[in-house]
Design a protein around this motif. Structure first.
Motif, PDB file in Angstrom:
ATOM      1  N   CYS A  52       0.716  -1.151  -0.044  1.00 55.78           N
ATOM      2  CA  CYS A  52      -0.113   0.128  -0.058  1.00 55.78           C
ATOM      3  C   CYS A  52       0.991   1.287   0.229  1.00 55.78           C
ATOM      4  O   CYS A  52       2.255   1.269   0.393  1.00 55.78           O
ATOM      5  CB  CYS A  52      -1.114  -0.251   1.174  1.00 55.78           C
ATOM      6  SG  CYS A  52      -2.040  -1.264   1.119  1.00 55.78           S
ATOM      7  N   THR A  53       0.219   2.327  -0.338  1.00 58.10           N
ATOM      8  CA  THR A  53       1.111   3.657  -0.630  1.00 58.10           C
ATOM      9  C   THR A  53       0.866   4.374   0.693  1.00 58.10           C
ATOM     10  O   THR A  53       0.303   4.054   1.612  1.00 58.10           O
ATOM     11  CB  THR A  53       0.324   4.485  -1.523  1.00 58.10           C
ATOM     12  OG1 THR A  53      -0.778   4.928  -1.512  1.00 58.10           O
ATOM     13  CG2 THR A  53       0.472   3.875  -2.963  1.00 58.10           C
ATOM     14  N   ASN A  57      -4.186   5.240   5.339  1.00 62.15           N
ATOM     15  CA  ASN A  57      -4.142   4.826   6.575  1.00 62.15           C
ATOM     16  C   ASN A  57      -4.343   3.584   7.375  1.00 62.15           C
ATOM     17  O   ASN A  57      -3.823   3.347   8.436  1.00 62.15           O
ATOM     18  CB  ASN A  57      -5.254   5.770   7.323  1.00 62.15           C
ATOM     19  CG  ASN A  57      -4.982   7.426   7.097  1.00 62.15           C
ATOM     20  OD1 ASN A  57      -5.766   7.623   6.358  1.00 62.15           O
ATOM     21  ND2 ASN A  57      -4.035   7.964   7.845  1.00 62.15           N
ATOM     22  N   ALA A  58      -4.779   2.633   6.494  1.00 64.05           N
ATOM     23  CA  ALA A  58      -4.920   1.305   6.840  1.00 64.05           C
ATOM     24  C   ALA A  58      -4.704   0.656   5.394  1.00 64.05           C
ATOM     25  O   ALA A  58      -5.212   0.877   4.338  1.00 64.05           O
ATOM     26  CB  ALA A  58      -6.477   0.779   7.324  1.00 64.05           C
ATOM     27  N   CYS A  59      -4.205  -0.683   5.493  1.00 63.27           N
ATOM     28  CA  CYS A  59      -3.827  -1.358   4.377  1.00 63.27           C
ATOM     29  C   CYS A  59      -4.060  -2.677   4.656  1.00 63.27           C
ATOM     30  O   CYS A  59      -4.128  -3.177   5.797  1.00 63.27           O
ATOM     31  CB  CYS A  59      -2.331  -1.384   4.160  1.00 63.27           C
ATOM     32  SG  CYS A  59      -1.444  -2.563   2.964  1.00 63.27           S
ATOM     33  N   GLN A  66      -3.102 -10.015   5.543  1.00 62.42           N
ATOM     34  CA  GLN A  66      -2.606  -9.366   6.877  1.00 62.42           C
ATOM     35  C   GLN A  66      -3.186  -7.675   6.426  1.00 62.42           C
ATOM     36  O   GLN A  66      -3.512  -7.573   5.232  1.00 62.42           O
ATOM     37  CB  GLN A  66      -1.044  -9.254   6.587  1.00 62.42           C
ATOM     38  CG  GLN A  66      -0.208 -10.601   6.934  1.00 62.42           C
ATOM     39  CD  GLN A  66       1.145 -10.651   6.775  1.00 62.42           C
ATOM     40  OE1 GLN A  66       1.618  -9.991   5.909  1.00 62.42           O
ATOM     41  NE2 GLN A  66       1.786 -11.208   7.662  1.00 62.42           N
ATOM     42  N   SER A  67      -2.824  -7.020   7.635  1.00 60.76           N
ATOM     43  CA  SER A  67      -3.158  -5.551   7.656  1.00 60.76           C
ATOM     44  C   SER A  67      -2.350  -4.770   8.571  1.00 60.76           C
ATOM     45  O   SER A  67      -1.796  -5.500   9.377  1.00 60.76           O
ATOM     46  CB  SER A  67      -4.722  -5.637   7.983  1.00 60.76           C
ATOM     47  OG  SER A  67      -5.030  -4.138   8.015  1.00 60.76           O
ATOM     48  N   ASP A 165     -10.517   8.517   6.930  1.00 57.60           N
ATOM     49  CA  ASP A 165      -9.381   8.066   6.692  1.00 57.60           C
ATOM     50  C   ASP A 165      -9.310   7.216   5.571  1.00 57.60           C
ATOM     51  O   ASP A 165     -10.286   6.486   5.114  1.00 57.60           O
ATOM     52  CB  ASP A 165      -8.584   7.084   8.001  1.00 57.60           C
ATOM     53  CG  ASP A 165      -8.199   8.098   8.930  1.00 57.60           C
ATOM     54  OD1 ASP A 165      -8.033   9.410   8.650  1.00 57.60           O
ATOM     55  OD2 ASP A 165      -7.820   7.427  10.026  1.00 57.60           O
ATOM     56  N   GLN A 166      -7.914   6.921   4.532  1.00 51.88           N
ATOM     57  CA  GLN A 166      -7.963   6.222   3.528  1.00 51.88           C
ATOM     58  C   GLN A 166      -7.690   4.898   3.721  1.00 51.88           C
ATOM     59  O   GLN A 166      -6.708   4.314   4.764  1.00 51.88           O
ATOM     60  CB  GLN A 166      -6.960   6.776   2.503  1.00 51.88           C
ATOM     61  CG  GLN A 166      -6.922   5.854   1.359  1.00 51.88           C
ATOM     62  CD  GLN A 166      -5.715   6.605   0.458  1.00 51.88           C
ATOM     63  OE1 GLN A 166      -4.606   6.428   0.782  1.00 51.88           O
ATOM     64  NE2 GLN A 166      -6.119   6.963  -0.821  1.00 51.88           N
ATOM     65  N   VAL A 167      -8.501   3.809   3.366  1.00 53.97           N
ATOM     66  CA  VAL A 167      -8.017   2.309   3.361  1.00 53.97           C
ATOM     67  C   VAL A 167      -7.808   1.880   2.037  1.00 53.97           C
ATOM     68  O   VAL A 167      -8.315   2.231   0.909  1.00 53.97           O
ATOM     69  CB  VAL A 167      -9.458   1.741   3.880  1.00 53.97           C
ATOM     70  CG1 VAL A 167      -9.145   0.407   3.933  1.00 53.97           C
ATOM     71  CG2 VAL A 167      -9.712   2.224   5.190  1.00 53.97           C
TER      72      VAL A 167
END
Length: 180
Positions: A52-53, A57-59, A66-67, A165-167
């Motif tokens: 993720c970039t 905020n969350a991947c 996995q996260s 927030d971006q996920v």
């Protein structure tokens, strides 16, 4: 007074050209609509060790299940194991999903528990239409599209993510293949 009208149909070659042009324009419109988000994703650097970039905020990596949580492009939590959607109920992929709601004691409107009551979804952080959320649950069986976390991790995701927030939910293999 009657008027005789002759209806003329376009010649086949003209009709084919019109249809081809219409399809091409639709394709260009679709490509242009999809390009900004995909292009922005590919232009941003990845957080080291994740697919993720730095804008996320969350991947969630669908391949490794996995996260992670990020702040300022750096890992603050994770990787942690997650359950993702199974066949026919896949977790949706997205590069710019957004947290739009949080509910500490949410109950499913779609699924029931063994006692017939709506299934509990504690510590829910909703980020995709259709009720897709991070929430507490088993991480050893497929979900119905949500991203399930252990209780401790669900609480951490709930306490650290805010509305807006971006996920990012991605396949690491696809990300790495697209980036070369």
């Amino acid at each position: 007074m009657s008027t005789n009208r002759i209806t003329r149909f376009p010649r086949p070659a003209v009709l084919v050209a019109l249809v081809t042009t219409a399809i091409a324009l639709i394709g260009v419109g679709t490509a242009l609509a999809a390009t900004p988000a995909a292009q922005a994703f590919h232009e941003q650097p990845l957080v080291p060790g994740t697919p993720c970039t730095v804008t996320a905020n969350a991947c969630v990596d669908l391949d490794s299940k996995q996260s992670w949580l990020f702040e300022g492009g750096k890992i603050t939590h994770g990787p942690v194991p997650v359950a993702i959607g199974g066949p026919g109920k896949e977790t949706p992929v997205g590069h710019s999903l957004r947290v739009y709601r949080k509910e500490e004691l949410h109950r499913s409107g779609e699924y029931t528990a063994t006692n017939g009551e709506p299934a509990p979804m504690p510590w829910s952080v909703f980020f995709q239409d259709g009720g897709i959320a991070f929430h507490e649950g088993r991480v050893d069986t497929p979900s119905a599209g949500c991203v399930r976390l252990t209780k401790e991790n669900a609480m951490t995701w709930y306490n650290n993510l805010e509305v807006g927030d971006q996920v990012q939910v991605v396949s690491a293999a696809a990300v790495h293949a697209a980036r070369g």
